[in-house]
Each structure stands twice: as C-alpha cells, then as structure tokens.
Write a protein that holds these residues in place. Structure first.
Motif, PDB file in Angstrom:
ATOM      1  N   MET A 154       0.823  -1.190   0.000  1.00  0.00           N
ATOM      2  CA  MET A 154       0.000   0.000   0.000  1.00  0.00           C
ATOM      3  C   MET A 154       0.870   1.257   0.000  1.00  0.00           C
ATOM      4  SD  MET A 154      -3.047   1.080   2.557  1.00  0.00           S
ATOM      5  CE  MET A 154      -2.419   2.369   3.599  1.00  0.00           C
ATOM      6  N   TYR A 155       1.951   1.238   0.797  1.00  0.00           N
ATOM      7  CA  TYR A 155       2.773   2.444   0.891  1.00  0.00           C
ATOM      8  C   TYR A 155       3.445   2.764  -0.440  1.00  0.00           C
ATOM      9  CZ  TYR A 155       5.906   5.988   2.606  1.00  0.00           C
ATOM     10  OH  TYR A 155       6.562   7.177   2.776  1.00  0.00           O
ATOM     11  N   ARG A 156       3.741   1.741  -1.231  1.00  0.00           N
ATOM     12  CA  ARG A 156       4.376   1.963  -2.537  1.00  0.00           C
ATOM     13  C   ARG A 156       3.493   2.806  -3.461  1.00  0.00           C
ATOM     14  NH1 ARG A 156       8.732  -1.729  -3.129  1.00  0.00           N
ATOM     15  NH2 ARG A 156       8.573  -3.430  -1.654  1.00  0.00           N
ATOM     16  N   GLU A 157       2.195   2.710  -3.308  1.00  0.00           N
ATOM     17  CA  GLU A 157       1.262   3.443  -4.164  1.00  0.00           C
ATOM     18  C   GLU A 157       1.058   4.891  -3.709  1.00  0.00           C
ATOM     19  OE1 GLU A 157      -2.251   1.084  -4.047  1.00  0.00           O
ATOM     20  OE2 GLU A 157      -1.275  -0.652  -4.940  1.00  0.00           O
ATOM     21  N   LEU A 158       1.268   5.179  -2.438  1.00  0.00           N
ATOM     22  CA  LEU A 158       0.993   6.514  -1.917  1.00  0.00           C
ATOM     23  C   LEU A 158       1.827   7.618  -2.562  1.00  0.00           C
ATOM     24  CD1 LEU A 158       0.380   5.882   1.884  1.00  0.00           C
ATOM     25  CD2 LEU A 158      -1.278   6.487   0.138  1.00  0.00           C
ATOM     26  N   TYR A 215      13.150   3.879   2.723  1.00  0.00           N
ATOM     27  CA  TYR A 215      13.809   3.431   1.491  1.00  0.00           C
ATOM     28  C   TYR A 215      12.861   3.490   0.292  1.00  0.00           C
ATOM     29  CZ  TYR A 215      17.598   1.791   4.416  1.00  0.00           C
ATOM     30  OH  TYR A 215      18.640   1.737   5.301  1.00  0.00           O
ATOM     31  N   LEU A 216      11.607   3.174   0.518  1.00  0.00           N
ATOM     32  CA  LEU A 216      10.635   3.251  -0.566  1.00  0.00           C
ATOM     33  C   LEU A 216      10.492   4.687  -1.053  1.00  0.00           C
ATOM     34  CD1 LEU A 216       7.862   0.874   0.819  1.00  0.00           C
ATOM     35  CD2 LEU A 216       9.506   0.402  -0.998  1.00  0.00           C
ATOM     36  N   LEU A 217      10.421   5.630  -0.127  1.00  0.00           N
ATOM     37  CA  LEU A 217      10.309   7.038  -0.500  1.00  0.00           C
ATOM     38  C   LEU A 217      11.578   7.522  -1.185  1.00  0.00           C
ATOM     39  CD1 LEU A 217       8.736   9.623  -0.607  1.00  0.00           C
ATOM     40  CD2 LEU A 217       9.472  10.120   1.736  1.00  0.00           C
ATOM     41  N   ALA A 218      12.728   7.132  -0.677  1.00  0.00           N
ATOM     42  CA  ALA A 218      13.999   7.510  -1.306  1.00  0.00           C
ATOM     43  C   ALA A 218      14.063   6.966  -2.732  1.00  0.00           C
ATOM     44  CB  ALA A 218      15.177   6.996  -0.482  1.00  0.00           C
ATOM     45  N   GLY A 219      13.617   5.744  -2.933  1.00  0.00           N
ATOM     46  CA  GLY A 219      13.601   5.156  -4.267  1.00  0.00           C
ATOM     47  C   GLY A 219      12.676   5.907  -5.207  1.00  0.00           C
ATOM     48  N   HIS A 220      11.531   6.327  -4.688  1.00  0.00           N
ATOM     49  CA  HIS A 220      10.587   7.094  -5.502  1.00  0.00           C
ATOM     50  C   HIS A 220      11.200   8.440  -5.885  1.00  0.00           C
ATOM     51  CE1 HIS A 220       6.795   8.336  -7.178  1.00  0.00           C
ATOM     52  NE2 HIS A 220       6.824   9.420  -6.442  1.00  0.00           N
ATOM     53  N   LEU A 221      11.854   9.088  -4.939  1.00  0.00           N
ATOM     54  CA  LEU A 221      12.496  10.374  -5.235  1.00  0.00           C
ATOM     55  C   LEU A 221      13.599  10.207  -6.281  1.00  0.00           C
ATOM     56  CD1 LEU A 221      12.605  11.893  -1.651  1.00  0.00           C
ATOM     57  CD2 LEU A 221      11.181  12.647  -3.563  1.00  0.00           C
ATOM     58  N   GLU A 222      14.298   9.079  -6.238  1.00  0.00           N
ATOM     59  CA  GLU A 222      15.329   8.802  -7.248  1.00  0.00           C
ATOM     60  C   GLU A 222      14.718   8.708  -8.644  1.00  0.00           C
ATOM     61  OE1 GLU A 222      19.191   6.414  -6.186  1.00  0.00           O
ATOM     62  OE2 GLU A 222      17.411   5.326  -5.510  1.00  0.00           O
ATOM     63  N   THR A 223      13.561   8.064  -8.743  1.00  0.00           N
ATOM     64  CA  THR A 223      12.921   7.949 -10.060  1.00  0.00           C
ATOM     65  C   THR A 223      12.487   9.310 -10.592  1.00  0.00           C
ATOM     66  OG1 THR A 223      10.690   7.559  -9.196  1.00  0.00           O
ATOM     67  CG2 THR A 223      12.078   5.616  -9.583  1.00  0.00           C
ATOM     68  N   LEU A 224      12.339  10.280  -9.693  1.00  0.00           N
ATOM     69  CA  LEU A 224      11.956  11.627 -10.096  1.00  0.00           C
ATOM     70  C   LEU A 224      13.176  12.521 -10.333  1.00  0.00           C
ATOM     71  CD1 LEU A 224       8.994  12.171  -7.619  1.00  0.00           C
ATOM     72  CD2 LEU A 224       8.883  11.531 -10.041  1.00  0.00           C
ATOM     73  N   GLY A 225      14.375  11.953 -10.171  1.00  0.00           N
ATOM     74  CA  GLY A 225      15.582  12.703 -10.477  1.00  0.00           C
ATOM     75  C   GLY A 225      16.464  13.055  -9.304  1.00  0.00           C
TER      76      GLY A 225
END
Length: 59
Positions: A1-5, A41-51
């Motif tokens: 669920m957190y991955r989708e937020l 780590y999930l949030l950090a990974g998402h931020l990485e995909t955004l640059g």
C-alpha cells in the motif's frame, strides 16, 4: 500500500514534490532500525525515479 501513496500524492500535490526535488539536500527520518527495509527506502527510491540523488544513510 505504501508503494502506491507517493505516486498518488505526486499527482495531487505536484508543487510540494517540485519543492522537495528542488532542495539541495533532504533528510528522511523514521523510527525504524538502521539497515532495515522500511518506508524511508521506498520514499527515497521514488524520489530517485523523479531525479533525486540518493546518497545512502549517514550515521
């Protein structure tokens, strides 16, 4: 669920994400034990995909 937020909130609050990505430095914190696979780590990974550049944990 957190991955989708982050994706959901990215669409809803684009200005805040752009502010976060525009910062020179950002620190993510939580109460999970160091080295555990957590939402930080999930949030950090998402931020990485955004640059963003992830520099790992600093103790």
């Amino acid at each position: 669920m957190y991955r989708e937020l982050p994706q959901k909130f990215y669409r809803e609050i684009l200005g805040i994400w752009n502010d976060i990505l525009g910062r020179e430095e950002l620190t993510l914190v939580c109460f999970c034990a160091s080295g555990t696979d957590c939402h930080r780590y999930l949030l950090a990974g998402h931020l990485e995909t955004l640059g963003a550049e992830y520099n790992g944990e600093r103790i």
